[in-house]
Enzyme design. Structure first.
Site, mmCIF file in Angstrom:
data_model
loop_
_atom_site.group_PDB
_atom_site.id
_atom_site.type_symbol
_atom_site.label_atom_id
_atom_site.label_comp_id
_atom_site.label_asym_id
_atom_site.label_seq_id
_atom_site.Cartn_x
_atom_site.Cartn_y
_atom_site.Cartn_z
ATOM 1 N N GLU A 374 -22.633 -86.205 49.128
ATOM 2 C CA GLU A 374 -23.724 -85.163 49.306
ATOM 3 C C GLU A 374 -24.302 -84.817 48.016
ATOM 4 O OE1 GLU A 374 -22.568 -81.787 51.817
ATOM 5 O OE2 GLU A 374 -23.944 -80.626 50.558
ATOM 6 N N GLU A 379 -29.452 -75.045 45.757
ATOM 7 C CA GLU A 379 -29.144 -74.090 46.849
ATOM 8 C C GLU A 379 -28.884 -72.798 46.152
ATOM 9 O OE1 GLU A 379 -25.677 -75.573 49.710
ATOM 10 O OE2 GLU A 379 -25.059 -76.367 47.523
#
Length: 497
Positions: A374, A379
């Site tokens: 990933e 974020e």
């Protein structure tokens, strides 16, 4: 005698304390209320009291001096600041003396906020046509509802003030002497006739809903348009002039291979549209998504709740609470995938405790997590505002075993403005950037171990806004932050030549 004196002394003390804490105090005023005109001004209020007292205002624009007094008569000055608006405003002065509480209401009139025109002829035209209350002024409210304007052949030299007509869909300002035309605030504009003027340049970059343009008989050389613009037959400009799209800054050694500018026009009714499903697909459902998240993802719209809208060049992902008490949001992914490249998006993040926006990547041929990898480009959790993170996850490096490879950076305008977040991914490294500055690096150890580098396979891009969960809700959530809006200006993919 000693006993009597003690008893009398105690009784007097008790009586005094009782007066202080229990008895009502008398306090009165020279007037029962105060009224002010719109301008900055002050009035004197006389307070009569039989004990000490204090006063507070519940509005910062209304102040008193002094803020208290003693027994007898005291004059206080009540002052208000200038008020420009659409309606009167009110405040309350609260007086307290002992257990007695009394209030004086304060009301201030308003001065209409006028549109500031740079040209008296344009002002005269607008007042004559759009002054609905007949006061001889054009207020911001009156300007904001105008949908069509035709000041043709009025001798106008400047359209300054036009930016306040934000609902305008049709503008015909032909046959004037206009040298500049600012259309940047007119996102709903569909028809524009600015022919027969003195314009040398014209920008319609923010007017992506424009369907007709007539700019002939101007000394135009350049018309600046939006990215991905296609000149239709309804766009007429002088011979010798040209349409120019914005420059797309391309990293050295790369070329643009995919882009989503979200420049889809509104529908025929002027409404925002859903994202283009030729480029995007949705993941849907609830269940926590492995992080005990609260939201349920929907495919753009569910019933009367729409959580993904494209309008005026921006994608808005909206986390909202429904009438049934659920929180709906969006998790959308590109249909295309890539191995290596430079991936960037211009984003404005939502605020509020509980929000968790992300821009990230997952493998096309996903089998299991974290084994297949990933890549997190951006974020942020609203409980830690403006702290942005970039990370990778694989079998050897992920947060559950405390071996994660991550970095953080403080972006002071992350929630108040757009910033560019990017990732450069090559066979040798993965790097994260904010506004062109690298703050994260992860290198391939070149051991051929899939557990440490599963990043030689195609990955697709993801945009989502989670609510709560192990990270986004680690300190709880604040539902007053809903609806929360995550804004995306563009997403672009570059690859090596």
């Amino acid at each position: 005698l000693v006993v009597c004196l003690c008893t009398i002394g105690c009784s007097d003390d008790d009586k005094e304390n009782g007066d202080e804490n229990k008895s009502d105090k008398n306090i009165s005023f020279s007037v029962s209320d105060l009224s002010f005109l719109a301008e900055t001004s002050s009035l004197v209020l006389t307070v009569t009291a039989d004990h000490e007292w204090g006063v507070v205002s519940n509005q910062s624009w209304c102040t008193t001096s002094p803020s208290g007094g003693i027994t007898g008569k005291t004059e206080i000055t009540v002052r208000v600041t200038n008020h420009i608006g659409d309606e009167p405003r009110s405040a309350v002065l609260t007086f307290k003396s002992g257990s007695t509480v009394k209030e004086i209401p304060v009301v201030q009139d308003f001065k209409v906020k006028e549109v500031e025109f740079a040209d008296e002829k344009l002002k005269a035209y607008c007042v004559a046509n759009f002054d609905t209350d007949g006061d001889g002024l054009l207020s911001l409210g009156e300007a904001a509802v105008v949908t069509s304007m035709s000041p043709v052949n009025q001798g106008i030299t400047s359209m300054g003030g036009l930016e306040q007509f934000t609902a305008l869909r049709s503008l015909n300002c032909s046959q004037n002497d206009i040298t500049e035309l600012d259309l940047s605030k007119l996102g709903s504009l569909e028809k524009l006739n600015c022919s027969h003027n003195q314009l040398t340049t014209l920008s319609i970059q923010t007017n992506i809903n424009l369907k007709e343009l007539n700019a002939v008989d101007n000394p135009l050389t350049v018309v600046y348009v939006w990215t991905g613009f296609t000149a239709e037959d309804t766009f007429i400009i002088p011979a010798g002039s040209e349409f120019v799209e914005p420059d797309i800054v391309t990293p050295m050694g790369y070329r643009l291979v995919w882009q989503e500018e979200f420049n889809d026009p509104r529908d025929s009714n002027g409404n925002a549209v859903l994202p283009n499903t030729e480029k995007w697909w949705y993941e849907t459902g609830g269940g926590g998504w492995g992080n005990r998240e609260i939201q349920e993802y929907i495919a753009g719209v569910s019933g009367t709740d729409t959580c993904a809208v494209v309008s005026d060049g921006i994608l808005k992902i909206i986390a909202k609470k429904t009438a049934a008490g659920k929180v709906y949001s969006i998790r959308m992914n590109t249909n295309d995938s890539w191995t290596y490249g430079y991936f960037e998006a211009r984003l404005k993040l939502p605020g509020g405790k509980g929000t968790w926006p992300a821009f990230w990547m997952m493998p096309k041929n996903y089998r299991s997590w974290p084994e297949d990898g990933e890549i997190d480009i951006m974020e942020e959790v609203g409980v830690d505002p403006n702290i942005v993170h970039a990370s990778i996850h694989c079998k050897s490096y992920y947060h559950s075993i405390n071996t994660e490879k991550t970095a953080t950076v403080y972006v002071p305008t992350a929630e108040s403005d757009f910033n560019v977040y990017a990732l450069e991914w090559t066979p040798d490294f993965i790097k994260g950037y904010v506004n062109g500055v690298c703050y994260y690096e992860f290198y391939n150890d070149h051991t051929g171990n899939y557990d440490t580098w599963p990043f030689d396979n195609p990955f697709y891009l993801k945009l989502n806004l989670a609510w709560g969960g192990d990270w986004g809700g680690y300190d709880g959530v604040d539902e007053s932050a809903l609806p929360a809006v995550y804004e995306i200006d563009y997403v672009r993919v570059f690859q090596k030549d």
